[in-house]
Structures are given as C-alpha cells and as structure tokens.
Design an enzyme around this catalytic site. Sequence first.
Site, PDB file in Angstrom:
ATOM      1  N   CYS A  34       0.815  -1.207   0.000  1.00  0.00           N
ATOM      2  CA  CYS A  34       0.000   0.000   0.000  1.00  0.00           C
ATOM      3  C   CYS A  34       0.858   1.270   0.000  1.00  0.00           C
ATOM      4  O   CYS A  34       1.512   1.567  -0.983  1.00  0.00           O
ATOM      5  CB  CYS A  34      -0.996  -0.036   1.163  1.00  0.00           C
ATOM      6  SG  CYS A  34      -2.370   1.113   0.968  1.00  0.00           S
ATOM      7  N   HIS A  35       0.888   2.032   1.093  1.00  0.00           N
ATOM      8  CA  HIS A  35       1.754   3.218   1.153  1.00  0.00           C
ATOM      9  C   HIS A  35       3.193   2.870   1.505  1.00  0.00           C
ATOM     10  O   HIS A  35       4.095   3.685   1.318  1.00  0.00           O
ATOM     11  CB  HIS A  35       1.217   4.225   2.182  1.00  0.00           C
ATOM     12  CG  HIS A  35       0.013   4.971   1.717  1.00  0.00           C
ATOM     13  ND1 HIS A  35      -1.262   4.516   1.906  1.00  0.00           N
ATOM     14  CD2 HIS A  35      -0.110   6.150   1.031  1.00  0.00           C
ATOM     15  CE1 HIS A  35      -2.139   5.379   1.384  1.00  0.00           C
ATOM     16  NE2 HIS A  35      -1.459   6.367   0.845  1.00  0.00           N
ATOM     17  N   GLU A  61      -5.399   7.355  -3.967  1.00  0.00           N
ATOM     18  CA  GLU A  61      -5.131   8.490  -3.069  1.00  0.00           C
ATOM     19  C   GLU A  61      -6.175   9.582  -3.278  1.00  0.00           C
ATOM     20  O   GLU A  61      -6.662  10.201  -2.321  1.00  0.00           O
ATOM     21  CB  GLU A  61      -3.722   9.037  -3.303  1.00  0.00           C
ATOM     22  CG  GLU A  61      -3.177   9.871  -2.159  1.00  0.00           C
ATOM     23  CD  GLU A  61      -2.882   9.057  -0.914  1.00  0.00           C
ATOM     24  OE1 GLU A  61      -3.730   9.073   0.017  1.00  0.00           O
ATOM     25  OE2 GLU A  61      -1.833   8.414  -0.835  1.00  0.00           O
TER      26      GLU A  61
END
Length: 225
Positions: free
Chosen positions: A133-134, A164
Amino acid sequence: MKILVVLTSHGQLGNTGEKTGFWLEELAAPYFAFIDAGAEVTLASPKGGQPPLDPKSNAPESQTETTHRFKGNTIAMQALANTQKLSEISVADYDAVFYPGGHGPLWDLAEDPISIALIEHAIQSGKPVAAVCHAPGVFRHVKDNDGNPLVNGKAVTGFSNTEEAAVGLTDIVPFLVEDMLKANGAHYSKSNDWDVHVEVDGLLVTGQNPSSSAATADALLKLLQ
C-alpha cells in the site's frame, strides 16, 4: 524462519489535525500469514513501543477476519504494544523484512536513515523486502550497490494516484507513492482501485493496497521457500 515487520511511529496526518499511523489490516493479514507458516515475527518501529494506529483502519467497515483475530490475540497485541526500536535491530538476525502501510510511513520511514540502511543491508545480504500500500514509499531514498534508486528498472506497485484521490489526501501527503516510484525509474503497474495486485521482482515484493496485504505476505513466503 524469522521475519521483521517494520511499522511507522508517525501519527499526525500532515497539518489536518487528524490522526494517521499504520493500517490495521496491513499488519494483521501478513502477521498471521507468517505465524501460520511457522515463522517467528518481530515488530519494530522507529520510536519503539506502541505505534500509532490509523483510526480509520479501526472503523467497523474496515474490519476483516484477520483484524478481529489480531485484536483478540494476546500475544499479537502485546507485541504491538512493545515494538522494538528500529535502531536496536540487526537485519542479520532476520530472513526477510515486511513493511505494512498506512499513511504514517510517508512521513517517517521514507526519510528514516536507519530504515533506509536496513533495507539496503537486507537486499545486499540476499534477503527479500516486502511493502504494501503506502509502504513502498519507504524505498524513496534506498539505493542499490551502484548508487541508483533501488526500484530503478524494477517491476513494482503501491498505492495508486487514483486511490489516493479517492480517499481525498492527494494534497495532504508529502508525496504520492505512484509518482515517486515512477520518478525513481520503477516499472510501476496497478490493477483497478482496491483490487488485489502484487509485483515480485528479484528480492522486492510490493502490494498495491490494503486488500493486497495477504497476497503480498504470501508472495514473500514463497521467496523464502
């Protein structure tokens, strides 16, 4: 088999006054994938102790079978409350490293020299590093042996610009994961928003979003086998 899981210590969502941190599903699903495979799991973070949990990941609509299992598991919850300080960790003691996401890592782990060195040492030692993910944001300043960005020329994924935008944080985060990976020369790919998507290239394993957490962990386990 020993796996190091590195969590963020950053709990503030930019200047919004809101909280952030790590995303629960992105810790819970891999944690039990590793435990169920017989691995010994160590949790660490830059500051040690209890890392901040993104409150949105603890909301009812974000719960999964593994988040319920994690919160009901005394050993897991104790490990989370007492993460080791990253500065006291030696990557030589582990077979692989896993980074859960949440927005927190974009602020601390992406810029943390100890985390950067840990990833570089892991790769140099032939140990796989996974991020979901991030968390692929942690590769922002990581270099290969030749001084090039680690992700340069590598097939990777991570939280997409469209995802996002969907959560309304494009202008809040310090950088966009997709844009950073492309700027560092990565061959970035993605699936539809929120669909499972994992890329494996050499020792690098990356997952696109929270729903890719278990699949990212499974891909890391396959490399270890």
